[in-house]
Design an enzyme around this catalytic site. Structure first.
Site: not given
Ligand code: PLP
Length: 410
Positions: A127, A204, A207, A230, A368
């Site tokens: 992401h 990270d 998900q 999430k 993203c």
């Molecule tokens: N990492 C992953 C794999 C994501 O799917 C997301 C959000 O879609 C993020 C990071 C960023 O999350 P946040 O916007 O809640 O900080």
């Protein structure tokens, strides 16, 4: 419905009744919410916990001497303990979400420890939140961002990760699950391989946390980041999980109230971990809501959730594969959370808008995660991200809507 879901959640109507938003209609049609990878709906226990804070003790934490402030502090710190325990973590630093947690590590630990020429290893699946902070760090400090490629199925192979590690690798920062195409990465093996070479790792987990049991100690990473929204909690709250000793060794990032022990006009000294990283008034209601979300997920059980979601996802994949002109984007052998696809001759955004007319909420675009889509030859996809509370009937409605859209507009 799978038998395990039947046994645990009855006919799903009980668990669905806890989500007020599922009573909504969109364009005069019952809402079918399949955008859980973007954000999950909030269940009543979470809404109630936030409301209780806002209505009965809406006070600031740590600083007050009055009853309300004591209650707010207790609820906030109690939530921290329960959430950290849920993830098997020693310490939780509250952040706005996964993005802020990665930026925190990039601006503290990585800024302190990485020098020009040092390498940060990420994957092609990341992401933007796990790409851009590292690019900014590289720009500032002359480090090098190396990217492990995936294969044409969107799979991240352990051999490729190992081959990309060099004697200049100083950090491995990898997603546990791709938000764009659903790939489940071999995160435990990656962290073990990193550890055996003395390389710190960041996972990270944005998900991962809604879909499977997560024990950060078992994963063996040094940093784990996630977002509350999430996993059925409010937006604007999430965290960084790490061992206390690593956090103690890190410089503070943002300055302000609560993160200090003393302040004079000449210099300041820092509060203990984790408060050293929580400058300013935190998202108190959000943290309490996240604590309630964790309690609720515990009562449902992450194992049954994972089983139910695997069945839902494979059912949806089968349905998509049976439709002419639909092509899956990414066919990893192990996945969680979502499936991405395109339809010949139709723009994903148009399909998304047409599904919305049927009351079906999905995501269309680059999610993203532009680099992985580009790697697989696309600029945008349609993403369906079911969660355990979605019904088989909703899968039917969605399949039929896609077929109709192709028949009428395709
Ligand atoms: N990492 C992953 C794999 C994501 O799917 C997301 C959000 O879609 C993020 C990071 C960023 O999350 P946040 O916007 O809640 O900080």
């Amino acid at each position: 419905m799978t038998s395990s879901a039947c046994e645990i959640w009855g006919d799903l109507s009980g668990v669905r009744s806890l989500f007020p938003v599922l009573n909504r209609t969109v364009h005069k049609t019952p809402l079918v919410y399949l955008d859980n990878a973007a954000t999950t709906p909030r269940p009543q226990p979470v809404i109630d916990a936030v409301l209780r804070y806002e209505e009965t003790f809406p006070a600031n934490v740590h600083r007050g001497v009055h009853t309300l402030s004591g209650e707010a502090t207790d609820a906030y710190e109690n939530a921290r303990r329960r959430i950290a325990a849920f993830f098997g973590a020693e310490t939780l630093v509250f952040t706005r979400g996964a993005t802020e947690a990665i930026n925190l590590v990039a601006n503290t630990w990585a800024s302190d420890h990485l020098q020009a020429g040092d390498e940060i290893l990420i994957s092609a699946l990341e992401h933007h939140a796990n790409i851009v902070p590292w690019q900014m760090l590289c720009e500032r400090q002359g480090c090098v961002l190396r990217v492990v490629d995936v294969d044409d199925n969107g799979e991240l192979c352990m051999q490729a990760v190992e081959a990309a590690m060099t004697d200049r690798t100083r950090l491995i920062a990898i997603t546990g699950v791709s938000n764009a195409i659903g790939t489940l990465t071999p995160i435990n093996d990656i962290c073990a391989a990193a550890k055996s070479r003395g390389i710190p790792s960041l996972v990270d987990g944005a998900q991962m946390v809604p879909h499977m049991p997560v024990d950060v100690t078992a994963i063996g990473c040094d940093f784990f980041v996630f977002s509350g929204h999430k996993m059925y909690a409010p937006a604007g709250i999430g965290g960084l999980l790490a061992r206390t000793a690593i956090l103690e060794d890190m410089s503070p990032w943002q300055g302000g109230g609560d993160m200090i022990r003393t302040v004079t006009m000449e210099r300041s000294t820092w509060n203990d971990v984790p408060w050293k990283f929580e400058a300013g008034t935190p998202n108190i209601g959000g943290a309490i809501g996240l604590g309630a979300a964790v309690d609720w997920l515990k009562t449902l059980g992450m194992e049954p959730i994972a089983t139910r979601e695997a069945a839902l996802l494979s059912d949806m994949i089968g349905r998509l594969q049976s439709i002419d002109r639909v092509h899956l984007v990414g066919q990893p052998s192990q996945r969680a959370g979502s499936v991405s696809f395109v339809i010949d001759g139709m723009h994903p955004a148009d399909v998304g808008a047409m599904l919305d007319r049927h009351g079906i909420a999905i995501r269309a675009g680059h999610h993203c995660a532009q680099p992985i889509l580009e790697r697989l030859g696309y600029t945008a996809t349609i993403r369906i991200a079911p969660a355990f509370y979605n019904t088989d009937a909703e899968m039917d409605v969605t399949e039929q809507a896609i077929r109709r859209i192709i028949d009428v507009f395709g």
